[in-house]
Design a protein around this motif. Structure first.
Motif, mmCIF file in Angstrom:
data_model
loop_
_atom_site.group_PDB
_atom_site.id
_atom_site.type_symbol
_atom_site.label_atom_id
_atom_site.label_comp_id
_atom_site.label_asym_id
_atom_site.label_seq_id
_atom_site.Cartn_x
_atom_site.Cartn_y
_atom_site.Cartn_z
ATOM 1 N N PRO A 140 0.825 -1.212 0.000
ATOM 2 C CA PRO A 140 0.000 0.000 0.000
ATOM 3 C C PRO A 140 0.856 1.258 0.000
ATOM 4 C CG PRO A 140 0.044 -0.975 2.191
ATOM 5 C CD PRO A 140 0.767 -1.942 1.268
ATOM 6 N N VAL A 141 0.334 2.317 -0.609
ATOM 7 C CA VAL A 141 0.993 3.624 -0.598
ATOM 8 C C VAL A 141 -0.038 4.681 -0.230
ATOM 9 C CG1 VAL A 141 2.817 3.047 -2.254
ATOM 10 C CG2 VAL A 141 0.606 3.867 -3.083
ATOM 11 N N ALA A 142 0.450 5.864 0.086
ATOM 12 C CA ALA A 142 -0.427 6.919 0.595
ATOM 13 C C ALA A 142 -1.394 7.443 -0.453
ATOM 14 C CB ALA A 142 0.419 8.061 1.153
ATOM 15 N N GLY A 143 -0.980 7.482 -1.705
ATOM 16 C CA GLY A 143 -1.841 8.031 -2.741
ATOM 17 C C GLY A 143 -1.276 7.810 -4.122
ATOM 18 N N PRO A 144 -2.006 8.244 -5.149
ATOM 19 C CA PRO A 144 -1.567 8.002 -6.529
ATOM 20 C C PRO A 144 -0.393 8.867 -6.965
ATOM 21 C CG PRO A 144 -3.561 9.323 -6.504
ATOM 22 C CD PRO A 144 -3.309 8.925 -5.079
ATOM 23 N N ASP A 145 -0.029 9.870 -6.177
ATOM 24 C CA ASP A 145 1.056 10.778 -6.556
ATOM 25 C C ASP A 145 2.387 10.424 -5.900
ATOM 26 O OD1 ASP A 145 -0.743 12.272 -8.095
ATOM 27 O OD2 ASP A 145 -1.367 13.444 -6.354
ATOM 28 N N VAL A 146 2.437 9.288 -5.225
ATOM 29 C CA VAL A 146 3.684 8.870 -4.575
ATOM 30 C C VAL A 146 4.758 8.621 -5.631
ATOM 31 C CG1 VAL A 146 4.774 7.054 -3.201
ATOM 32 C CG2 VAL A 146 2.511 7.886 -2.588
ATOM 33 N N ARG A 147 5.951 9.099 -5.350
ATOM 34 C CA ARG A 147 7.053 8.917 -6.293
ATOM 35 C C ARG A 147 7.852 7.676 -5.933
ATOM 36 N NH1 ARG A 147 11.841 13.363 -7.666
ATOM 37 N NH2 ARG A 147 12.845 12.146 -9.354
ATOM 38 N N ILE A 148 7.995 6.789 -6.897
ATOM 39 C CA ILE A 148 8.741 5.542 -6.697
ATOM 40 C C ILE A 148 10.083 5.657 -7.409
ATOM 41 C CG2 ILE A 148 8.712 3.050 -6.932
ATOM 42 C CD1 ILE A 148 6.509 4.152 -5.137
ATOM 43 N N ILE A 149 11.166 5.514 -6.656
ATOM 44 C CA ILE A 149 12.504 5.560 -7.252
ATOM 45 C C ILE A 149 12.964 4.135 -7.557
ATOM 46 C CG2 ILE A 149 14.913 6.264 -6.932
ATOM 47 C CD1 ILE A 149 13.939 8.401 -5.002
ATOM 48 N N PRO A 150 13.222 3.816 -8.809
ATOM 49 C CA PRO A 150 13.608 2.440 -9.187
ATOM 50 C C PRO A 150 15.075 2.150 -8.874
ATOM 51 C CG PRO A 150 13.548 3.820 -11.131
ATOM 52 C CD PRO A 150 13.104 4.698 -9.984
ATOM 53 N N TRP A 151 15.381 1.959 -7.599
ATOM 54 C CA TRP A 151 16.772 1.774 -7.183
ATOM 55 C C TRP A 151 17.399 0.543 -7.829
ATOM 56 C CZ3 TRP A 151 18.936 5.831 -5.350
ATOM 57 C CH2 TRP A 151 18.234 6.736 -4.539
ATOM 58 N N VAL A 152 16.635 -0.535 -7.938
ATOM 59 C CA VAL A 152 17.188 -1.767 -8.531
ATOM 60 C C VAL A 152 17.613 -1.520 -9.966
ATOM 61 C CG1 VAL A 152 16.670 -4.134 -9.191
ATOM 62 C CG2 VAL A 152 15.853 -3.256 -7.002
ATOM 63 N N ASN A 153 16.753 -0.854 -10.740
ATOM 64 C CA ASN A 153 17.089 -0.561 -12.134
ATOM 65 C C ASN A 153 18.291 0.358 -12.232
ATOM 66 O OD1 ASN A 153 14.812 -2.027 -12.579
ATOM 67 N ND2 ASN A 153 13.634 -0.394 -13.529
ATOM 68 N N ILE A 154 18.366 1.346 -11.343
ATOM 69 C CA ILE A 154 19.497 2.275 -11.357
ATOM 70 C C ILE A 154 20.796 1.529 -11.107
ATOM 71 C CG2 ILE A 154 20.556 4.216 -10.144
ATOM 72 C CD1 ILE A 154 17.726 5.326 -9.697
ATOM 73 N N VAL A 155 20.787 0.635 -10.114
ATOM 74 C CA VAL A 155 22.001 -0.123 -9.783
ATOM 75 C C VAL A 155 22.395 -1.051 -10.929
ATOM 76 C CG1 VAL A 155 22.965 -1.876 -8.251
ATOM 77 C CG2 VAL A 155 21.642 0.024 -7.303
ATOM 78 N N ILE A 156 21.401 -1.782 -11.485
ATOM 79 C CA ILE A 156 21.704 -2.736 -12.561
ATOM 80 C C ILE A 156 22.182 -2.020 -13.818
ATOM 81 C CG2 ILE A 156 20.696 -4.423 -14.141
ATOM 82 C CD1 ILE A 156 18.910 -5.343 -11.865
ATOM 83 N N LEU A 157 21.474 -0.971 -14.227
ATOM 84 C CA LEU A 157 21.872 -0.250 -15.438
ATOM 85 C C LEU A 157 23.201 0.465 -15.243
ATOM 86 C CD1 LEU A 157 18.426 1.223 -16.563
ATOM 87 C CD2 LEU A 157 19.650 -0.745 -17.502
ATOM 88 N N GLY A 158 23.419 1.002 -14.026
ATOM 89 C CA GLY A 158 24.715 1.618 -13.747
ATOM 90 C C GLY A 158 25.843 0.602 -13.813
ATOM 91 N N GLY A 159 25.603 -0.595 -13.257
ATOM 92 C CA GLY A 159 26.609 -1.649 -13.328
ATOM 93 C C GLY A 159 26.884 -2.081 -14.755
ATOM 94 N N LEU A 160 25.817 -2.181 -15.573
ATOM 95 C CA LEU A 160 26.003 -2.536 -16.987
ATOM 96 C C LEU A 160 26.803 -1.470 -17.724
ATOM 97 C CD1 LEU A 160 22.521 -4.011 -17.997
ATOM 98 C CD2 LEU A 160 24.690 -5.238 -17.764
ATOM 99 N N LEU A 161 26.528 -0.202 -17.410
ATOM 100 C CA LEU A 161 27.272 0.880 -18.058
ATOM 101 C C LEU A 161 28.751 0.816 -17.698
ATOM 102 C CD1 LEU A 161 27.333 3.456 -19.753
ATOM 103 C CD2 LEU A 161 26.747 4.741 -17.678
ATOM 104 N N VAL A 162 29.036 0.591 -16.413
ATOM 105 C CA VAL A 162 30.436 0.465 -15.986
ATOM 106 C C VAL A 162 31.095 -0.726 -16.678
ATOM 107 C CG1 VAL A 162 31.936 -0.026 -14.021
ATOM 108 C CG2 VAL A 162 30.063 1.606 -13.770
ATOM 109 N N LEU A 163 30.364 -1.845 -16.770
ATOM 110 C CA LEU A 163 30.906 -3.036 -17.428
ATOM 111 C C LEU A 163 31.196 -2.774 -18.901
ATOM 112 C CD1 LEU A 163 31.622 -6.043 -17.260
ATOM 113 C CD2 LEU A 163 29.229 -6.547 -17.771
#
Length: 217
Positions: A140-163
């Motif tokens: 559950p979240v507080a409302g429809p305007d909650v901002r979700i930061i995709p940390w997993v995607n950031i870490v994976i894509l950042g790792g792929l870029l470094v690789l």
């Protein structure tokens, strides 16, 4: 050749981008409106878009699949399948289908009294091919305007870029230290052979000229 090169890299980017977009987790803020179970046939090529958990035989032609019905924050409907992934790809290691279905049931709401939730899923939705994204988590979240930061995607894509940058640097060093010297050496030998061929050609012409001159005398 330039067009062939660009076409090749375009295909590579599209394939890799599509693979990542399908596999990496995505987050939707929705309002759950229902859940149900339905038997699905797995007899055509779209079988690749359905999970094959470790506890189910790969020879099954149909099975019961649980679904979660939801309404997005923009009012558009969305349907998720709820299947275990087991130890197979993609590596979400999901074994809690029943628990997730119970959590979704508990978050049911109406438009008059909405309860908002964020559904984490992977995959695509296509009505024509009957393809559904697989929900792997809900909370559950507080409302429809909650901002979700995709940390997993950031870490994976950042790792792929470094690789990628690391592989590119290693390739450039390998090319500079190994391939380019070999090419230069081969070019030098080719030039040397060309010089020898010209010298031999000059000698042959001179010898032939001398023979012709003697014959005229």
């Amino acid at each position: 050749m330039r067009y062939v090169k660009w076409a090749f890299w375009t295909v590579i980017v599209l394939v890799v981008g599509g693979f990542l977009h399908y596999t990496l987790p995505q987050h939707d803020i929705v309002r759950v409106v229902g859940t149900y179970q339905e038997r699905q046939d797995l007899t055509d090529w779209t079988r690749i878009f359905w999970s094959t958990p470790d506890d189910q035989s790969g020879t099954l032609t149909n099975r019961d699949v649980q679904f979660i019905q939801a309404i997005r924050a923009n009012g558009k409907p969305m349907v998720y399948r709820n299947e275990d992934t087991g130890w197979r790809w993609p590596p979400y290691f999901k074994f809690d289908t029943a628990t997730l279905q119970t959590q979704a049931d508990d978050l049911r709401s109406t438009a008059e009294a909405p309860k908002w939730a964020v559904v984490t899923h992977y995959g695509w939705r296509n009505q024509f091919l009957s393809i559904f994204p697989n929900a792997v988590g809900i909370r559950p979240v507080a409302g429809p305007d909650v901002r979700i930061i995709p940390w997993v995607n950031i870490v994976i894509l950042g790792g792929l870029l470094v690789l990628i940058l690391l592989i590119r640097a290693m390739w450039r060093q390998f090319r500079e230290r190994t391939i380019e010297p070999l090419i230069d050496e081969a070019a030098d030998k080719w030039d040397e052979l060309g010089d020898r061929a010209e010298a031999m050609d000059g000698k042959a012409r001179g010898f032939w000229a001398r023979l012709v001159g003697r014959g005229r005398k």
